[in-house]
Motif scaffolding. Structure first.
Motif, PDB file in Angstrom:
ATOM      1  N   GLU A 230      53.881  51.877  31.166  1.00 13.57           N
ATOM      2  CA  GLU A 230      54.727  51.535  30.017  1.00 13.57           C
ATOM      3  C   GLU A 230      55.200  52.818  29.343  1.00 13.57           C
ATOM      4  N   SER A 361      58.317  50.684  32.804  1.00 12.80           N
ATOM      5  CA  SER A 361      59.016  49.710  31.964  1.00 12.80           C
ATOM      6  C   SER A 361      58.951  50.219  30.529  1.00 12.80           C
ATOM      7  N   VAL A 363      58.602  49.760  26.559  1.00 10.70           N
ATOM      8  CA  VAL A 363      58.022  48.816  25.599  1.00 10.70           C
ATOM      9  C   VAL A 363      58.088  49.409  24.204  1.00 10.70           C
ATOM     10  N   SER A 370      49.987  45.831  28.258  1.00  6.19           N
ATOM     11  CA  SER A 370      50.173  44.613  29.043  1.00  6.19           C
ATOM     12  C   SER A 370      48.876  44.229  29.752  1.00  6.19           C
TER      13      SER A 370
END
Length: 382
Positions: A230, A361, A363, A370
């Protein structure tokens, strides 16, 4: 003729200590000698690993077989294709057993300085015996997690092997983990280091692990280890201020990245905090040398708008992730751009992570880590 200088126990423990904490599966030492490296691996990982050893010295493997009957051992001249092909141990680790890693203290040279003819990817030429061992391992075995080897210091930069290492670095991260004292081996003075050779894992989109050139690479999720990361961009400007009664959480700015335990001099409101363990990078500034820090997650922190946090979903792997980011610092440093102050964009961070086999990803800073892995999903985007 080869002179043998066996690894002492403390060195074996050092090598095992550089291997990932989650290591499990088959481990091979192709020049096992007195077995110190495999013993060091066994001390650290115990029953999680299955140990294989080869050596040209029949007496050495016979002695080891008696003292370690649960090891898989055999006499093999590792630099002879004919000898390898006739070995049951070789055929097991090459065909029947997924090989997790290789540990190695190879012969450094032959008397007379003879080189060995080797081919590896685009390289075709003479190599020293130590480099030749590495070439055979990478070409024939392709260990999932990589190689941890004791190598002479000149081997990475020497003229004879330079083109070979250039080929290796196209698919692997090669890093000197620890420079050893010249007295590391009894009876010899040698300038050596512990070197890790870690696969650059193929990005998503590769089919069956095969690239357009036909060369095989490890897919992100084949190792069974989550590679999701992330990317958190700090959003709080340094000029922002709040009432003192609202501030109870450390505020991290670029100068705090390398400070011990990131002991920030300012506080900010906890609702802006980022939790978990992560690696820290500056978003703005001169990337040479690049500041790369690690936050252990003992407490949440608020990130300034000049800081990135790279947070592995697999939180137990943050130390290994930090080592890989350090080894790949040039990947990130090359992506800082700008006519004024150099800066690193979210897209560039994600690209650098994909280049070394991670699945990024973006965030929000205030989001929790996650609880699910998306390594096998083509829908994951940065």
């Amino acid at each position: 003729m080869v002179d043998s200088y066996y690894s002492p126990e403390w060195l074996a423990d050092c090598i095992a200590g550089w291997m990932p904490s989650g290591m499990k599966g088959a481990i091979l030492d192709p020049s096992v000698g007195q077995g110190a490296l495999l013993a060091g691996v066994e001390r650290r990982f115990r029953r999680r690993v299955e140990l294989y050893g080869m050596d040209i010295d029949q007496n050495a493997t016979s002695i080891l077989s008696k003292s370690n009957p649960h090891w898989n051992l055999g006499r093999v001249n590792f630099l002879s294709e004919r000898s390898r092909r006739s070995s049951s141990v070789w055929n097991s680790v090459r065909k029947n057993v997924p090989l997790a890693a290789v540990v190695l203290n190879p012969p450094f040279s032959y008397r007379g300085g003879a080189g060995l003819a080797c081919r590896y990817r685009g390289f075709d030429g003479l190599l020293s015996p130590a480099a030749a061992f590495v070439a055979v391992v990478l070409q024939e075995l392709r260990p999932i997690f990589g190689v941890w080897a004791v190598l002479p210091n000149g081997i990475l930069a020497g003229r004879r092997c330079r083109e070979f290492w250039e080929e290796v670095e196209k698919t692997h991260i090669v890093r000197i983990e620890q420079v050893l004292p010249s007295t590391a081996f009894v009876g010899a003075r040698a300038n050596t280091s512990i070197v890790s050779i870690i696969p650059r894992i193929a990005p998503l989109g590769s089919q069956s692990g095969v690239t357009p050139t036909g060369e095989t690479h490890l897919l992100v999720n084949q190792s069974g280890v989550c590679r999701c990361v992330e990317v958190v961009r700090g959003r709080v400007p340094t000029y922002k201020s709040w009432p003192v009664r609202e501030c109870d959480t450390p505020f991290l700015h670029t100068p705090d990245i390398l400070s011990r335990n990131q002991r920030a001099t300012r506080l900010a409101p906890s609702q802006l905090a980022t939790t978990g363990e992560f690696v820290l990078l500056p978003r703005v500034g001169n990337p040479v040398p690049l500041k790369i820090g690690i936050h252990r997650g003992a407490y949440p922190v608020v990130l300034s708008d000049c800081v990135y946090a790279l947070r592995p979903v697999n939180q137990s792997a943050v130390s290994d992730f930090h080592r890989i980011i350090l080894a790949s610092s040039s990947n990130f440093a090359d992506k800082y751009v700008g006519t004024g102050a150099l800066h690193l964009s979210i897209g560039a961070v994600s690209e650098a992570l994909r280049e070394i086999g991670y699945v990024p990803s973006q965030v929000k800073a205030s989001s929790a880590v996650s609880s699910s892995c998306s390594c096998d999903s083509d829908a994951v985007v940065a």
